[in-house]
Design a protein around this motif. Structure first.
Motif, short mmCIF file in Angstrom:
data_model
loop_
_atom_site.label_atom_id
_atom_site.label_comp_id
_atom_site.label_asym_id
_atom_site.label_seq_id
_atom_site.Cartn_x
_atom_site.Cartn_y
_atom_site.Cartn_z
N ILE A 43 -4.10 139.73 137.87
CA ILE A 43 -4.01 140.71 136.78
C ILE A 43 -2.56 140.82 136.32
O ILE A 43 -2.26 140.87 135.13
CB ILE A 43 -4.56 142.09 137.22
CG1 ILE A 43 -6.07 141.98 137.50
CG2 ILE A 43 -4.27 143.16 136.18
CD1 ILE A 43 -6.76 143.29 137.84
N VAL A 44 -1.63 140.83 137.31
CA VAL A 44 -0.21 140.93 136.99
C VAL A 44 0.21 139.71 136.16
O VAL A 44 0.91 139.83 135.14
CB VAL A 44 0.64 141.03 138.29
CG1 VAL A 44 2.13 141.02 137.98
CG2 VAL A 44 0.26 142.29 139.05
N ILE A 45 -0.24 138.54 136.58
CA ILE A 45 0.11 137.31 135.85
C ILE A 45 -0.39 137.40 134.41
O ILE A 45 0.33 137.12 133.45
CB ILE A 45 -0.47 136.05 136.54
CG1 ILE A 45 0.21 135.85 137.91
CG2 ILE A 45 -0.28 134.80 135.69
CD1 ILE A 45 -0.46 134.81 138.78
N ARG A 46 -1.64 137.86 134.26
CA ARG A 46 -2.21 137.95 132.91
C ARG A 46 -1.42 138.95 132.07
O ARG A 46 -1.24 138.79 130.87
CB ARG A 46 -3.68 138.36 133.00
CG ARG A 46 -4.56 137.18 133.43
CD ARG A 46 -6.03 137.55 133.43
NE ARG A 46 -6.41 138.28 132.26
CZ ARG A 46 -7.08 139.43 132.28
NH1 ARG A 46 -7.43 139.97 133.41
NH2 ARG A 46 -7.38 140.04 131.17
N TYR A 47 -0.94 140.03 132.71
CA TYR A 47 -0.15 141.04 131.99
C TYR A 47 1.12 140.41 131.44
O TYR A 47 1.53 140.65 130.30
CB TYR A 47 0.17 142.20 132.93
CG TYR A 47 1.10 143.23 132.33
CD1 TYR A 47 0.66 144.08 131.32
CD2 TYR A 47 2.42 143.33 132.77
CE1 TYR A 47 1.50 145.01 130.76
CE2 TYR A 47 3.28 144.26 132.21
CZ TYR A 47 2.82 145.10 131.21
OH TYR A 47 3.65 146.01 130.65
#
Lengths: 329, 475
Positions: B132-136
């Motif tokens: 999720i962090v990467i996608r953010y």
């Protein structure tokens, strides 16, 4: 002067196991039918009977796993139906088939049950260690339990039943399927537990072992107690006559002639140095009188032995007799 | 010189603060292939999605869709389904009895199973947070909405897992499947909707349900999870332990609240929640063995209102029938007080409403009567009860096309005696007042007949208990 008052008598100790008029009905089948017996504290009792006699059902009722249709079952004076939690604290139960878990080691298995029984921290570890030492499972502590041999599995199962150091142990067929070595080892463990004063109710089909281990044997058939007593009393149960083997000096044919003259004695068969005689009254007094008469009549007796039935024979005879009388199912 | 401690089987003490069942289940569960493979599979696929998702030609919405689809299938289907065997496997392997002999209560056993499965699900969910962090960082996502969605999915996973663990106490595969399949279908509907919304960047849109909906759905889902676990616990507890009464009290309270909320919500379909609870509570109460243990009755004897409370709250199907009649009466009262809600759901006040409540009550009581007549000593009455209910429901479904065609001949009017058929008929079309009167009459007869069977069986049980106690008293 009045004599000093006598000290009050101690109340008789509560039986460790008491069963009165116990019945268990499964549909139309009466597995247990008015069963009554009691086992004193510290006694080792063998529970015997043919398959389907109601042994396991009775044991399961005592272990709070089954409910009786009627009757009373108590462990150390506590009713198993009304207070199962209290009974479970006093009771160790070893079923006939030991359930295993996947992906669980010996130490994890014992550790889980120790936790479930309320042990914490150091105390828990000590209990697990003690049990592993007693059952000699230390070396196998990290072995997966579904990879254990039958004998080791039974040891583990006994260990689990001992984790909370219960006063009463109920062991249902603990020796079933074990090889002779594992049976001897298990018997040794049970002997130690008996010496520690635990009350043990144990069922088995290996009657000779039960006879050696138990103070009392309870024989049930069709859900009813047929006999309760020592192994010796069971061997003689239902026997009015006795068979004695007599060895004499001189011609063994003398014994046959002597038997013909004696109304209470029946000549059965000749042996190498004497004969087998059946005596109508099998009491010890009658046998002593018989020996006296033999000697008094000038027969030089060198051997005089009562022939004992072994437990298996006694059991088979009793079951056969009950079947003939229509007492079996 | 420092001495190294002797090697030995020493276990950490931190785990003392966790329930024994959780410890055991986690030790076993984390070693199972299903968990290990699910974990590795999710990680691998997410890695592939992420790598492929951030190429220049790709659309971030596709990545979001794939991400959420995979996560939801894992958390809402794969992981909860592992619970479907939780209690049944213990019974089958003869280990349940060994656990029952410890100090652990049935509730701790069941909740421990659930908690361990949930812990594994949460572990899986936490392991995807880096993605999720990467996608953010790559942009194109609503962090708050997706985090809320993650919490909703975990919560929903808890309810589905509770359903599966609760069902795992039932030995019959058909019954377990009967409840599992609709649950999985519902989950997939939710899954499809939310994945679609998330991939469009709508984020919270599917949850824009309004205050009343949240007030209704959220606690209802939590309570449903608790209820299912407690129901399973009472099925494995000894007879002397009474879980049923507390569950019935809480059920009654929740049912009243659900009626109030449904009436406050006042949208079509709002009545589904109280009716769902009604059906569940009735199935539970009517499929309980009456305990033969005197100590269960003790609290009722001590309480000043015990005699009245016993009628509704004592464990067993006998009091269960009165409990169901009480729920039925409450539904009727609620309908009288706020008929508009019923009209919103397409049920007109008066005949239809009364017929529906009567037919629904009869649908719940009739399987009990059949069960008591056919298999009174089934070891799992819930199996016998549900099979009868499913059988009656199946007959009703097969006859529905005839009803929908308007073929209300004399024969069809007679088959209306099957309670679920009356329920389906009222819900599917507007019936004439004569037909409704006939349905009300037939269903009242069915309720009375069921009660007669229940009374007759109760008398027989009472006689058996009295004989047993007389025998005990003489010993």
């Amino acid at each position: 002067m009045n004599p000093p008052p006598l000290p009050p008598l101690d109340p008789p100790p509560v039986p460790a196991i008491r069963v009165e008029g116990l019945c268990r009905q499964f549909g139309k089948i009466r597995a247990v039918d008015g069963l009554s017996f009691s086992i004193a504290q510290g006694e080792v009792a063998g529970f015997i009977g043919a398959n389907g006699a109601g042994k396991t059902t009775t044991m399961r009722i005592l272990a709070t796993l089954e409910y009786p249709t009627s009757g009373v079952a108590q462990i150390m004076g506590t009713n198993v139906m009304d207070y199962p939690a209290r009974v479970r604290e006093m009771l160790g139960w070893m079923p006939d088939n030991f359930g295993t878990y996947d992906n669980m080691t010996v130490i994890e298995y014992l550790d889980f049950f120790a936790r479930a029984l309320g042990y914490r921290g150091k105390e828990r570890r000590e209990r697990v260690d003690e049990v592993m030492e007693f059952t000699e499972l230390n070396k196998l502590h990290d072995r997966l339990i579904n990879k254990l041999s039958k004998g080791m599995g039974q040891r583990l199962c006994l260990g689990r039943a001992l984790i909370h150091d219960p006063q009463v142990l109920i062991l249902d067929e603990p020796a079933a399927g074990l090889d002779p070595k594992a049976r001897v080892e298990l018997r040794h463990l049970i002997r130690i537990l008996a010496q520690e004063g635990k009350t043990i109710l144990i069922s088995s089909h290996i009657l000779s072992e039960l006879g050696e281990m138990c103070d009392t044997l309870i024989f049930i058939n069709a859900g009813k107690v047929v006999h309760q007593g020592t192994a010796e009393s069971m061997k003689r149960h239902g026997l009015e006559t006795a068979v004695v083997q007599v060895g004499i000096l001189g011609d063994p044919a003398r014994l046959e002639q002597w038997a013909l003259m004696s109304p209470q004695v029946k000549y059965l068969q000749a042996t190498k140095d004497g004969a087998k005689l059946e005596v109508a009254d099998g009491s010890p007094q009658a046998l002593a009188a018989l020996l006296r008469r033999l000697i008094g009549d000038g027969i030089e007796v060198v051997d005089f032995r009562r022939e004992e039935r072994n437990l298996e024979d006694a059991f088979i005879e009793m079951v056969g007799k009950l079947d003939r009388e229509g007492g079996g199912r | 010189m420092n001495e190294t401690p002797p090697p030995g089987p020493v276990l950490a003490d931190f785990s003392d603060s966790i329930g024994p069942m959780v410890v055991k289940e986690l030790r076993q569960g984390l070693r199972t292939r299903s968990f290990t493979w699910a974990f590795l599979f999710v990680q691998l696929l997410l890695l592939i999605f992420m790598t492929g998702g951030f190429t220049e030609s790709s659309d971030s919405r596709d990545t979001a869709g794939s991400f959420w689809f995979l996560l939801q299938v894992t958390l809402l289907v794969v992981m909860p389904l592992r619970g479907l065997n939780a209690l049944n496997a213990e019974v089958r392997n003869n280990t349940m009895e060994l656990i029952a002999l410890t100090r652990m209560s049935a509730w701790r056993i069941v909740s421990g199973k659930w908690l361990a499965l949930m812990s594994q699900s949460v572990l899986l969910a936490v392991a995807v947070l880096p993605y999720i962090v990467i996608r953010y960082f790559f942009g194109g996502m609503n962090v708050v909405a997706e985090l809320i969605l993650l919490f909703v999915v975990i919560g929903l996973s808890g309810v589905v897992t509770a359903l599966m663990v609760g069902l795992s106490v039932v030995s019959n595969f058909l019954i377990r499947s009967f409840f599992t399949v609709p649950a999985v279908v519902l989950v997939f509907r939710f899954l499809g909707e939310s994945v679609y919304r998330v991939s469009r960047g709508d984020g919270l849109a599917p949850f824009n349900l309004g205050l009343w909906a949240w007030i209704g759905i959220l606690p209802a889902a939590i309570y449903l999870g608790y209820y299912l676990l407690d129901m399973a616990a009472s099925r494995i507890a000894p007879e002397a332990v009474n879980y049923a009464s507390r569950r019935r009290i809480s059920g009654l309270a929740v049912f009243v609240v659900s009626l109030v909320v449904a009436h406050g919500w006042a949208v079509s379909g709002a009545l589904w929640i109280p009716f769902l609870f009604f059906g569940l509570f009735a199935m539970d109460a009517l499929s309980e063995h009456p305990p033969m243990v005197a100590s269960v009755d003790e609290p009722f004897r001590r309480h000043p209102l015990g005699a009245v409370l016993r009628i509704f709250l004592a464990p067993g199907w006998w009091s269960g029938t009165f409990y169901v009649l009480l729920l039925s009466a409450l539904t009727r009262i609620a309908a009288e007080l706020a008929p508009s809600v019923w009209m919103n759901s397409g049920i007109s006040p008066g005949g239809e409403m009364e017929g529906l409540v009567l037919a629904f009550t009869a649908s719940l009581l009739t399987p009990l009567a059949v069960m008591l007549l056919s298999r009174p000593s089934h070891p799992q009455p819930i199996v016998s009860y549900c099979l009868t209910a499913i059988f009656l429901g199946a007959i009703a479904v097969s006859l529905m096309p005839l009803i929908e065609r308007g073929d209300l001949s004399e024969l069809m009017m007679l088959v209306m005696v099957i309670p679920p058929l009356s329920v389906f008929s009222i819900l599917s079309q507007s019936l004439e007042s004569d037909t409704l009167t006939w349905i009300r009459f037939l269903q009242t007869v069915m309720i009375i007949l069921s009660m007669v069977v229940v009374f007759w069986k109760k008398m027989r049980v009472r006689e058996a208990m009295a004989a047993s106690r007389r025998e005990e008293a003489t010993l």
